[in-house]
Write a protein that holds these residues in place. Sequence first.
Motif, PDB file in Angstrom:
ATOM      1  N   MET A 165      10.875  18.729  -2.417  1.00  0.00           N
ATOM      2  CA  MET A 165       9.813  17.835  -1.964  1.00  0.00           C
ATOM      3  C   MET A 165       8.543  18.048  -2.789  1.00  0.00           C
ATOM      4  SD  MET A 165       8.321  17.449   1.919  1.00  0.00           S
ATOM      5  CE  MET A 165       9.997  17.563   2.530  1.00  0.00           C
ATOM      6  N   THR A 166       8.221  19.314  -3.056  1.00  0.00           N
ATOM      7  CA  THR A 166       7.037  19.634  -3.853  1.00  0.00           C
ATOM      8  C   THR A 166       7.168  19.079  -5.267  1.00  0.00           C
ATOM      9  OG1 THR A 166       6.702  21.666  -2.585  1.00  0.00           O
ATOM     10  CG2 THR A 166       5.588  21.511  -4.707  1.00  0.00           C
ATOM     11  N   THR A 167       8.363  19.188  -5.837  1.00  0.00           N
ATOM     12  CA  THR A 167       8.596  18.681  -7.192  1.00  0.00           C
ATOM     13  C   THR A 167       8.466  17.161  -7.236  1.00  0.00           C
ATOM     14  OG1 THR A 167      10.117  20.522  -7.593  1.00  0.00           O
ATOM     15  CG2 THR A 167      10.191  18.676  -9.142  1.00  0.00           C
ATOM     16  N   ALA A 168       9.035  16.498  -6.241  1.00  0.00           N
ATOM     17  CA  ALA A 168       8.915  15.039  -6.172  1.00  0.00           C
ATOM     18  C   ALA A 168       7.459  14.625  -6.026  1.00  0.00           C
ATOM     19  CB  ALA A 168       9.742  14.506  -5.003  1.00  0.00           C
ATOM     20  N   LEU A 169       6.708  15.402  -5.262  1.00  0.00           N
ATOM     21  CA  LEU A 169       5.292  15.113  -5.060  1.00  0.00           C
ATOM     22  C   LEU A 169       4.508  15.282  -6.357  1.00  0.00           C
ATOM     23  CD1 LEU A 169       3.342  14.339  -2.779  1.00  0.00           C
ATOM     24  CD2 LEU A 169       3.049  16.769  -2.301  1.00  0.00           C
ATOM     25  N   ARG A 170       4.891  16.291  -7.133  1.00  0.00           N
ATOM     26  CA  ARG A 170       4.234  16.497  -8.430  1.00  0.00           C
ATOM     27  C   ARG A 170       4.577  15.380  -9.416  1.00  0.00           C
ATOM     28  NH1 ARG A 170       6.791  20.845 -12.296  1.00  0.00           N
ATOM     29  NH2 ARG A 170       8.325  19.136 -12.250  1.00  0.00           N
ATOM     30  N   ASP A 171       5.849  14.975  -9.429  1.00  0.00           N
ATOM     31  CA  ASP A 171       6.319  14.006 -10.428  1.00  0.00           C
ATOM     32  C   ASP A 171       5.992  12.561 -10.066  1.00  0.00           C
ATOM     33  OD1 ASP A 171       7.317  16.170 -11.773  1.00  0.00           O
ATOM     34  OD2 ASP A 171       9.394  15.890 -11.099  1.00  0.00           O
ATOM     35  N   HIS A 172       5.910  12.267  -8.762  1.00  0.00           N
ATOM     36  CA  HIS A 172       5.685  10.881  -8.332  1.00  0.00           C
ATOM     37  C   HIS A 172       4.586  10.806  -7.268  1.00  0.00           C
ATOM     38  CE1 HIS A 172       9.466  10.036 -10.423  1.00  0.00           C
ATOM     39  NE2 HIS A 172      10.027  10.987  -9.705  1.00  0.00           N
ATOM     40  N   PRO A 173       3.401  11.315  -7.543  1.00  0.00           N
ATOM     41  CA  PRO A 173       2.358  11.339  -6.499  1.00  0.00           C
ATOM     42  C   PRO A 173       1.962   9.958  -6.023  1.00  0.00           C
ATOM     43  CG  PRO A 173       1.427  11.877  -8.644  1.00  0.00           C
ATOM     44  CD  PRO A 173       2.911  11.882  -8.811  1.00  0.00           C
ATOM     45  N   GLN A 174       1.877   8.997  -6.961  1.00  0.00           N
ATOM     46  CA  GLN A 174       1.450   7.653  -6.580  1.00  0.00           C
ATOM     47  C   GLN A 174       2.472   6.968  -5.676  1.00  0.00           C
ATOM     48  OE1 GLN A 174      -1.574   6.153  -7.315  1.00  0.00           O
ATOM     49  NE2 GLN A 174      -2.074   8.228  -7.961  1.00  0.00           N
ATOM     50  N   LYS A 175       3.752   7.101  -6.033  1.00  0.00           N
ATOM     51  CA  LYS A 175       4.801   6.455  -5.239  1.00  0.00           C
ATOM     52  C   LYS A 175       4.843   7.031  -3.825  1.00  0.00           C
ATOM     53  CE  LYS A 175       7.901   5.221  -9.055  1.00  0.00           C
ATOM     54  NZ  LYS A 175       9.260   5.420  -9.634  1.00  0.00           N
ATOM     55  N   ILE A 176       4.764   8.348  -3.734  1.00  0.00           N
ATOM     56  CA  ILE A 176       4.851   8.990  -2.423  1.00  0.00           C
ATOM     57  C   ILE A 176       3.627   8.674  -1.579  1.00  0.00           C
ATOM     58  CG2 ILE A 176       4.860  11.231  -1.250  1.00  0.00           C
ATOM     59  CD1 ILE A 176       6.720  12.241  -3.418  1.00  0.00           C
ATOM     60  N   PHE A 177       2.459   8.708  -2.208  1.00  0.00           N
ATOM     61  CA  PHE A 177       1.253   8.381  -1.446  1.00  0.00           C
ATOM     62  C   PHE A 177       1.289   6.937  -0.956  1.00  0.00           C
ATOM     63  CE2 PHE A 177      -3.110   6.914  -0.934  1.00  0.00           C
ATOM     64  CZ  PHE A 177      -3.604   7.883  -0.070  1.00  0.00           C
ATOM     65  N   LYS A 178       1.834   6.038  -1.785  1.00  0.00           N
ATOM     66  CA  LYS A 178       1.908   4.634  -1.387  1.00  0.00           C
ATOM     67  C   LYS A 178       2.821   4.459  -0.173  1.00  0.00           C
ATOM     68  CE  LYS A 178       2.792   0.006  -3.233  1.00  0.00           C
ATOM     69  NZ  LYS A 178       3.200  -0.771  -4.440  1.00  0.00           N
ATOM     70  N   ILE A 179       3.954   5.163  -0.179  1.00  0.00           N
ATOM     71  CA  ILE A 179       4.874   5.081   0.960  1.00  0.00           C
ATOM     72  C   ILE A 179       4.187   5.585   2.226  1.00  0.00           C
ATOM     73  CG2 ILE A 179       7.006   6.006   1.951  1.00  0.00           C
ATOM     74  CD1 ILE A 179       8.116   6.135  -0.911  1.00  0.00           C
ATOM     75  N   ILE A 180       3.512   6.724   2.120  1.00  0.00           N
ATOM     76  CA  ILE A 180       2.845   7.305   3.287  1.00  0.00           C
ATOM     77  C   ILE A 180       1.706   6.417   3.762  1.00  0.00           C
ATOM     78  CG2 ILE A 180       1.482   9.278   4.088  1.00  0.00           C
ATOM     79  CD1 ILE A 180       3.140  11.022   2.194  1.00  0.00           C
ATOM     80  N   GLU A 181       0.937   5.878   2.810  1.00  0.00           N
ATOM     81  CA  GLU A 181      -0.209   5.042   3.168  1.00  0.00           C
ATOM     82  C   GLU A 181       0.233   3.745   3.832  1.00  0.00           C
ATOM     83  OE1 GLU A 181      -4.367   4.142   0.963  1.00  0.00           O
ATOM     84  OE2 GLU A 181      -2.583   3.432  -0.100  1.00  0.00           O
ATOM     85  N   ASN A 182       1.302   3.131   3.313  1.00  0.00           N
ATOM     86  CA  ASN A 182       1.758   1.842   3.839  1.00  0.00           C
ATOM     87  C   ASN A 182       2.610   1.974   5.095  1.00  0.00           C
ATOM     88  OD1 ASN A 182       0.480   0.638   1.685  1.00  0.00           O
ATOM     89  ND2 ASN A 182       2.341   0.401   0.462  1.00  0.00           N
ATOM     90  N   GLU A 183       3.278   3.123   5.221  1.00  0.00           N
ATOM     91  CA  GLU A 183       4.251   3.255   6.308  1.00  0.00           C
ATOM     92  C   GLU A 183       3.938   4.403   7.257  1.00  0.00           C
ATOM     93  OE1 GLU A 183       6.588   1.120   6.684  1.00  0.00           O
ATOM     94  OE2 GLU A 183       6.951   0.177   4.740  1.00  0.00           O
ATOM     95  N   HIS A 184       2.696   4.876   7.282  1.00  0.00           N
ATOM     96  CA  HIS A 184       2.414   6.076   8.071  1.00  0.00           C
ATOM     97  C   HIS A 184       2.690   5.878   9.558  1.00  0.00           C
ATOM     98  CE1 HIS A 184      -1.407   3.834   8.317  1.00  0.00           C
ATOM     99  NE2 HIS A 184      -1.580   4.439   9.481  1.00  0.00           N
ATOM    100  N   ASN A 185       2.574   4.661  10.039  1.00  0.00           N
ATOM    101  CA  ASN A 185       2.850   4.411  11.462  1.00  0.00           C
ATOM    102  C   ASN A 185       4.342   4.329  11.761  1.00  0.00           C
ATOM    103  OD1 ASN A 185       0.139   4.304  12.269  1.00  0.00           O
ATOM    104  ND2 ASN A 185      -0.039   2.144  11.654  1.00  0.00           N
ATOM    105  N   ASN A 186       5.154   4.191  10.694  1.00  0.00           N
ATOM    106  CA  ASN A 186       6.596   3.991  10.887  1.00  0.00           C
ATOM    107  C   ASN A 186       7.452   5.162  10.437  1.00  0.00           C
ATOM    108  OD1 ASN A 186       6.161   1.312  11.822  1.00  0.00           O
ATOM    109  ND2 ASN A 186       5.989   0.599   9.690  1.00  0.00           N
ATOM    110  N   LEU A 187       6.828   6.203   9.895  1.00  0.00           N
ATOM    111  CA  LEU A 187       7.608   7.306   9.333  1.00  0.00           C
ATOM    112  C   LEU A 187       8.541   7.947  10.356  1.00  0.00           C
ATOM    113  CD1 LEU A 187       5.107   9.147   6.968  1.00  0.00           C
ATOM    114  CD2 LEU A 187       7.224   7.992   6.322  1.00  0.00           C
ATOM    115  N   LEU A 188       8.085   8.031  11.597  1.00  0.00           N
ATOM    116  CA  LEU A 188       8.887   8.707  12.616  1.00  0.00           C
ATOM    117  C   LEU A 188       9.750   7.764  13.439  1.00  0.00           C
ATOM    118  CD1 LEU A 188       6.279  11.312  13.951  1.00  0.00           C
ATOM    119  CD2 LEU A 188       8.076  11.644  12.242  1.00  0.00           C
ATOM    120  N   VAL A 189       9.572   6.454  13.275  1.00  0.00           N
ATOM    121  CA  VAL A 189      10.309   5.511  14.124  1.00  0.00           C
ATOM    122  C   VAL A 189      11.249   4.592  13.345  1.00  0.00           C
ATOM    123  CG1 VAL A 189       8.582   5.516  15.965  1.00  0.00           C
ATOM    124  CG2 VAL A 189       8.352   3.894  14.075  1.00  0.00           C
ATOM    125  N   LYS A 190      11.002   4.434  12.045  1.00  0.00           N
ATOM    126  CA  LYS A 190      11.861   3.556  11.250  1.00  0.00           C
ATOM    127  C   LYS A 190      12.499   4.336  10.108  1.00  0.00           C
ATOM    128  CE  LYS A 190       9.504  -0.827  12.198  1.00  0.00           C
ATOM    129  NZ  LYS A 190       8.848  -2.023  11.588  1.00  0.00           N
TER     130      LYS A 190
END
Length: 302
Positions: free
Chosen positions: A58-83
């Motif tokens: 997870m740490t490596t993915a975060l280092r290599d793709h920070p923008q992609k991961i942040f975008k997923i979290i920012e756009n889907e933060h309300n759905n991470l635990l339910v969808k």
Amino acid sequence: MRRLTIAPSYFRRSSDECNQKLENDNEEQKPNFNVLSFDGGGSLGIMEAVILQDLMNMTTALRDHPQKIFKIIENEHNNLLVKPDPRKKLAQLINKVSHPIHPSEVFDMLAGSSTGALIAFTLVGGKEDPKTGKRMPMPVQEVIELYLELIPKVFHDFKGMRKVSNGLARKIIGTPIHPYDNLILLREIERYFGQSTLQDLDGINDCVVLATAKRMEHHSEEHYDAMEYFDSKSIMNIKVSDVLMATTNAPVLFKTPWYIRGVPYVDGAVGASCPLSLAISRMKDLTKGQFQSALSIGKVQF
């Protein structure tokens, strides 16, 4: 101490900006230190290794793709635990990791009690460089494979009445009454570390490795027992196999104690299943620096 650092402020930057910021911050970093510790827990140590593997991927993915991961979290933060969809997207990025960051590249010390020490030591110096003969880090995946091979050898099934009595004892008191042969464990440890000493592990990725053990001594009417640690900065040229046998030598499970230079020791988890406080104290003495962060991985109690 200079280690690879990844801070949340990097996630909003472009990849080039992130890399430049990492380089600048690592140059300016103050002498703080970070500690990773592993609890005792016998064969459950494989769970700790698997948890670590997921974290490093997870740490490596975060280092290599920070923008992609942040975008997923920012756009889907309300759905991470339910969808499931946002979690699948994150999992896809994590599963693509082929060369994960090694823990010794992030942490200044890896410490463990009992089986946790076996994890820490194999991570830092569980392999031998075929060209130089020097110790080198073992990838987390190989540590998991080591456990898969080691567990059935050490904690084997007894036969006949020993099997029956051990089974009853486990149900009634939670522990076997016939100890396992710790010489089997010694052979397996020596297969990986040979005659290597603590000093042979010094300086690998600038990462200190530490194990705890409980010292047991009797002097006439006085009984003395205390937690001690053995690490790669120790001036004592003790064999790694002796250190790992002492820290994993659990009473009841194995014949105890294990002797190092005439001093008897039992499993480090007897006195400190979580070695984090000892590890932080030792790093303060070694570096004269400031404690910055810690990650402690242990078994789950139900």
